[in-house]
Design a protein around this motif. Structure first.
Motif, short mmCIF file in Angstrom:
data_model
loop_
_atom_site.label_atom_id
_atom_site.label_comp_id
_atom_site.label_asym_id
_atom_site.label_seq_id
_atom_site.Cartn_x
_atom_site.Cartn_y
_atom_site.Cartn_z
N VAL A 2 0.84 -1.20 0.00
CA VAL A 2 0.00 0.00 0.00
C VAL A 2 0.87 1.25 0.00
N VAL A 3 1.88 1.29 0.87
CA VAL A 3 2.73 2.48 0.98
C VAL A 3 3.46 2.76 -0.33
N ARG A 4 3.85 1.73 -1.04
CA ARG A 4 4.52 1.93 -2.34
C ARG A 4 3.61 2.60 -3.37
N LEU A 5 2.30 2.58 -3.13
CA LEU A 5 1.34 3.19 -4.06
C LEU A 5 1.07 4.66 -3.79
N ILE A 6 1.54 5.17 -2.64
CA ILE A 6 1.30 6.58 -2.30
C ILE A 6 2.09 7.44 -3.29
N PRO A 7 1.41 8.31 -4.02
CA PRO A 7 2.12 9.13 -5.01
C PRO A 7 3.05 10.15 -4.34
N SER A 8 4.08 10.50 -5.04
CA SER A 8 4.97 11.57 -4.59
C SER A 8 4.15 12.83 -4.38
N GLY A 9 4.43 13.55 -3.30
CA GLY A 9 3.69 14.77 -3.02
C GLY A 9 2.41 14.57 -2.24
N ARG A 10 2.16 13.34 -1.81
CA ARG A 10 0.96 13.02 -1.03
C ARG A 10 1.39 12.27 0.24
N VAL A 11 0.53 12.28 1.25
CA VAL A 11 0.79 11.54 2.49
C VAL A 11 -0.47 10.80 2.89
N GLN B 83 4.60 19.32 11.43
CA GLN B 83 3.20 19.20 11.01
C GLN B 83 3.11 19.42 9.49
N VAL B 84 2.52 18.46 8.77
CA VAL B 84 2.30 18.61 7.34
C VAL B 84 1.27 19.71 7.13
N GLU C 283 -5.74 18.50 2.08
CA GLU C 283 -5.68 18.60 0.61
C GLU C 283 -4.76 17.56 -0.01
N ILE C 284 -3.69 17.19 0.68
CA ILE C 284 -2.73 16.25 0.09
C ILE C 284 -2.87 14.84 0.66
N PHE C 285 -3.86 14.66 1.55
CA PHE C 285 -4.07 13.35 2.17
C PHE C 285 -4.49 12.34 1.11
N TRP C 286 -3.85 11.19 1.12
CA TRP C 286 -4.12 10.10 0.19
C TRP C 286 -4.76 8.97 0.99
N ASP C 287 -6.04 8.72 0.74
CA ASP C 287 -6.77 7.67 1.45
C ASP C 287 -6.84 6.44 0.56
N PRO C 288 -6.13 5.37 0.93
CA PRO C 288 -6.14 4.18 0.06
C PRO C 288 -7.53 3.64 -0.21
N ALA C 289 -8.46 3.76 0.76
CA ALA C 289 -9.82 3.25 0.55
C ALA C 289 -10.52 3.97 -0.59
#
Length: 110
Positions: free
Chosen positions: A13-22, A93-94, A99-105
């Protein structure tokens, strides 16, 4: 043994997080069907240093966007890696977290 499989699932899952997102430990745990395992996701991030392919653990923060895992990187390495991707961090603190949160669900169409 199941824990190693869980770690592998976390790493995928973590490997799928795009650059610039958390994302957060809890969002990963929830996506993997184990909402109560956010701490185990954190343990997996601590153990991922030699994982291949590499795991961008710097993109995983706590639910408020705090760099709670930064001491595992040493110094300001986590913050520097995020800054290199265009993510602004102030006082661990990010900024613009929502706005940059990446929710895998959501992002992985669960």
């Amino acid at each position: 043994m199941p824990q190693n499989n869980f770690y592998d699932d976390v790493y995928q899952v973590v490997r799928l997080i795009p650059s610039g997102r958390v994302t957060s430990y809890g969002a990963i745990a929830a996506y993997l069907g184990s909402k109560q395992s956010s701490r185990v996701v954190g343990y997996a991030m601590m153990a991922c240093g030699t994982a291949q392919p590499p795991v961008p653990a710097h993109r995983v923060v706590n639910r408020q966007g705090l760099l709670t895992g930064k001491f595992h990187f040493g110094g300001d390495t986590m913050e520097q890696l995020l800054a290199h991707e265009g993510i602004k961090v102030i006082d661990n603190q990010v900024q613009n977290f929502k706005e940059i949160f990446w929710d895998p669900a959501t992002e992985l169409n669960l």
